[in-house]
Design an enzyme around this catalytic site. Structure first.
Site, mmCIF file in Angstrom:
data_model
loop_
_atom_site.group_PDB
_atom_site.id
_atom_site.type_symbol
_atom_site.label_atom_id
_atom_site.label_comp_id
_atom_site.label_asym_id
_atom_site.label_seq_id
_atom_site.Cartn_x
_atom_site.Cartn_y
_atom_site.Cartn_z
ATOM 1 N N PHE A 182 -3.646 35.178 -1.005
ATOM 2 C CA PHE A 182 -2.647 34.272 -1.582
ATOM 3 C C PHE A 182 -2.391 34.733 -3.028
ATOM 4 O O PHE A 182 -3.255 35.372 -3.625
ATOM 5 C CB PHE A 182 -3.195 32.832 -1.525
ATOM 6 C CG PHE A 182 -2.175 31.784 -1.853
ATOM 7 C CD1 PHE A 182 -1.151 31.492 -0.963
ATOM 8 C CD2 PHE A 182 -2.239 31.076 -3.051
ATOM 9 C CE1 PHE A 182 -0.200 30.532 -1.267
ATOM 10 C CE2 PHE A 182 -1.290 30.104 -3.364
ATOM 11 C CZ PHE A 182 -0.273 29.838 -2.467
ATOM 12 N N ASN A 229 -2.702 33.624 -5.898
ATOM 13 C CA ASN A 229 -3.647 33.328 -6.989
ATOM 14 C C ASN A 229 -4.930 34.154 -6.891
ATOM 15 O O ASN A 229 -5.779 34.097 -7.771
ATOM 16 C CB ASN A 229 -3.989 31.831 -7.020
ATOM 17 C CG ASN A 229 -4.776 31.378 -5.804
ATOM 18 O OD1 ASN A 229 -4.727 31.997 -4.750
ATOM 19 N ND2 ASN A 229 -5.504 30.298 -5.945
ATOM 20 N N LYS A 230 -5.100 34.943 -5.824
ATOM 21 C CA LYS A 230 -6.337 35.712 -5.652
ATOM 22 C C LYS A 230 -6.275 37.021 -6.458
ATOM 23 O O LYS A 230 -5.225 37.372 -7.000
ATOM 24 C CB LYS A 230 -6.565 36.003 -4.161
ATOM 25 C CG LYS A 230 -6.662 34.726 -3.313
ATOM 26 C CD LYS A 230 -8.024 34.087 -3.375
ATOM 27 C CE LYS A 230 -8.104 32.622 -3.192
ATOM 28 N NZ LYS A 230 -8.146 31.948 -1.959
ATOM 29 N N GLN A 231 -7.389 37.764 -6.494
ATOM 30 C CA GLN A 231 -7.443 38.984 -7.324
ATOM 31 C C GLN A 231 -6.345 39.974 -6.940
ATOM 32 O O GLN A 231 -5.771 40.636 -7.798
ATOM 33 C CB GLN A 231 -8.818 39.658 -7.196
ATOM 34 C CG GLN A 231 -9.951 38.932 -7.915
ATOM 35 C CD GLN A 231 -10.681 37.964 -7.040
ATOM 36 O OE1 GLN A 231 -10.107 37.358 -6.134
ATOM 37 N NE2 GLN A 231 -11.973 37.785 -7.282
#
Ligand SMILES: *Cc1c(COP(=O)(O)O)cnc(C)c1O
Length: 376
Positions: free
Chosen positions: A182, A184-186
Site C-alpha cells: 500500500f 504508506n509502506k516502505q
C-alpha cells in the site's frame, strides 16, 4: 494563515524509472500473469532471503492465504497480539478461527513470547506474530515455544521489509509471511502484497489459491480447490520491481528522517522515542513516539492538526474494535501494555520522500504543543 504548509502522514516516493516501468507494461498489452510478476517475485525472494515469493493483490490477501495453508478452521484458536493493524487478526477470522490475544513487549510492541504458554488450550493451532512498525518480533523465542507445543507459526512482516533479526532478513519466518505494498509502506505498488516462504508446498498452494484454485498445469477451467482472485496485475508488478531495486536507498532515507526526529526529540521526558533492540536492524515503516500519559494524546493530535501537521493514533488495539467485541467478547483490561501503548502512541509524518527538515519542524511543533497543553 494562508501560507501555512500541511505536512502529510506519508507520501509515495515515485521517480521517473518507476513511471517508465509502468508505461512499458501498458505499451506491451500483457497486463496480467506475465514476466513482471515473475521478476518482482524473484527480487522479493532475494530481499527476504527465502526460496519462494508469490505476488498477491494485497498484504491482507497474502496473510489470508497463509491462514488457509496453516489449515485453520472454525473452532481453532490462534495466539496473536491486539497491538496491530486489523488484517493480522482478520486473516484467520476469515477461516473461522478465533483470536486469543496476548500482551506485547513494552519496548517493541511485538508479541511477548513469555505469555504464549499460559494462553495455550487444546484448541490452539497457531501463533501469528507481527513485526510492529518494522521492528522484528522475537522469532527465536516464538519458534521455541511453538515447537514445544506443536503449533504452526505465521509471520506478519507487512511493516518490516528490509529489517533483520539476528542477521536474518524478515519475510519468511514460520511457515511464511506476507509483505504489503500500500502507498504508506516502505515500497509501493498501489495495492499489492507478496507471500514469502521457504516451503515448497506453501508456495505451490499459494500459487494455486491466488489463481482461483487452478492447478499447476494451468488448465484455465480446471479448479482443484476453493481459490480466490488474489493475483497482482503487471502494471503493479512492474512498479514493484522498479521500487524494490531502490529499497536499500529508500530505507536509508527513512533512517535519516528517523535520526532527525530522534535528535530533535532527545532529552524531552514527555516524549519517548522508539527503542531498537541490539540484535535487530529496523527498516523504519512509521515513526511512532509515546506521549507521557500526563498529557491527552488526542488533544496533542488536534493541536498538531491545527498547525497543519497530520498524525495518527497507531494502533487502536484490535480488541477495542467494535466488531471484535461483538464476535469475541470484551478483552478490556486483560492486555494492560497493549492498552497503554494504544492510548499513548503517536505516529508522526514520515517517509523516504520527506525532507529531514520537515521532521525537525514537526518535532519542534510537538514540543511547543506540549508546552501549551495542560498536564492532566
Ligand atoms: C499494512 C498491513 C497489513 C495489510 O496490508 P494491505 O496491503 O493493506 O492489505 C497487514 N498487517 C500489518 C501489520 C500491516 O501494517
Amino acid at each position: 494563515m494562508l501560507d501555512q504548509r500541511t505536512i502529510p502522514m506519508a507520501g509515495a516516493d515515485l521517480d521517473e524509472t518507476d513511471r517508465q516501468a509502468v508505461l512499458q507494461v501498458l505499451a506491451s498489452s500483457r497486463l496480467a500473469m506475465g514476466p513482471w510478476t515473475e521478476e518482482f517475485e524473484r527480487l522479493a525472494a532475494e530481499v527476504a532471503g527465502c526460496r519462494h515469493a508469490v505476488a498477491v493483490s494485497s498484504g491482507t490477501a497474502g496473510l489470508h492465504l497463509l491462514a488457509v495453508c496453516a489449515g485453520l478452521a472454525p473452532g481453532d484458536e490462534v495466539i496473536t497480539t491486539s497491538f496491530s493493524f486489523v488484517a493480522s487478526t482478520n486473516c484467520f477470522v476469515y477461516e473461522g478461527a478465533r483470536p486469543v490475544f496476548v500482551d506485547v513487549e513494552e519496548d517493541t510492541g511485538c508479541l511477548d513470547p513469555r505469555l504464549v504458554e499460559a494462553a495455550i488450550t487444546p484448541r490452539t493451532k497457531a501463533i501469528l506474530a507481527v513485526d510492529v512498525f518494522g521492528h522484528p518480533a522475537d522469532w527465536d523465542a516464538i519458534d521455541a515455544v511453538a515447537a514445544r507445543h506443536g503449533l504452526t507459526v505465521i509471520s506478519d512482516p507487512c511493516e518490516s521489509i528490509g529489517s533483520t533479526y539476528r542477521g536474518r532478513p524478515m519475510g519468511a519466518e514460520g511457515i511464511g509471511g506476507s509483505f504489503a505494498f500500500f502507498p504508506n509502506k516502505q515500497i509501493t505498488t498501489g495495492e499489492g502484497g507478496m507471500v514469502l516462504t521457504n516451503r515448497q508446498e506453501v508456495a505451490e498452494a499459494c500459487r494455486s489459491l491466488r489463481n482461483q484454485g487452478r492447478g499447476q498445469t494451468g488448465a484455465w477451467l480446471q479448479h482443484e480447490r476453493l481459490g480466490y482472485n488474489y493475483r497482482l496485475d503487471e502494471m503493479s508488478a512492474a512498479l514493484g520491481a522498479s521500487q524494490i531495486k531502490r529499497l536499500a536507498a529508500m530505507i536509508e532515507r527513512r533512517a535519516e528522517v528517523a535520526r532527525a526526529y530522534g535528535e530533535a526529540l532527545a532529552g524531552d521526558e514527555r516524549i519517548q522515542t522508539p527503542r531498537v533492540r541490539p540484535d535487530v536492524e529496523v527498516s523504519w515503516f512509521v515513526y511512532v513516539v509515546r506521549i507521557d500519559p500526563a498529557y491527552d494524546r488526542n488533544a496533542v493530535m488536534r493541536a498538531l492538526a491545527e498547525r497543519g501537521i497530520e498524525s495518527r493514533a497507531y494502533f487502536t488495539p484490535i480488541h477495542e474494535q467494535p466488531y471484535i467485541v461483538d464476535r469475541f467478547g470484551d478483552w478490556g483490561g486483560r492486555l494492560p501494555v497493549t492498552e497503554r501503548l494504544g492510548a499513548s502512541s503517536l505516529a508522526l509524518p514520515f517517509g523516504s520522500a520527506m525532507p529531514p527538515d520537515d521532521a525537525r519542524f514537526v518535532a519542534a511543533s510537538l514540543r511547543q504543543v506540549l508546552d501549551q497543553l495542560a498536564r492532566r
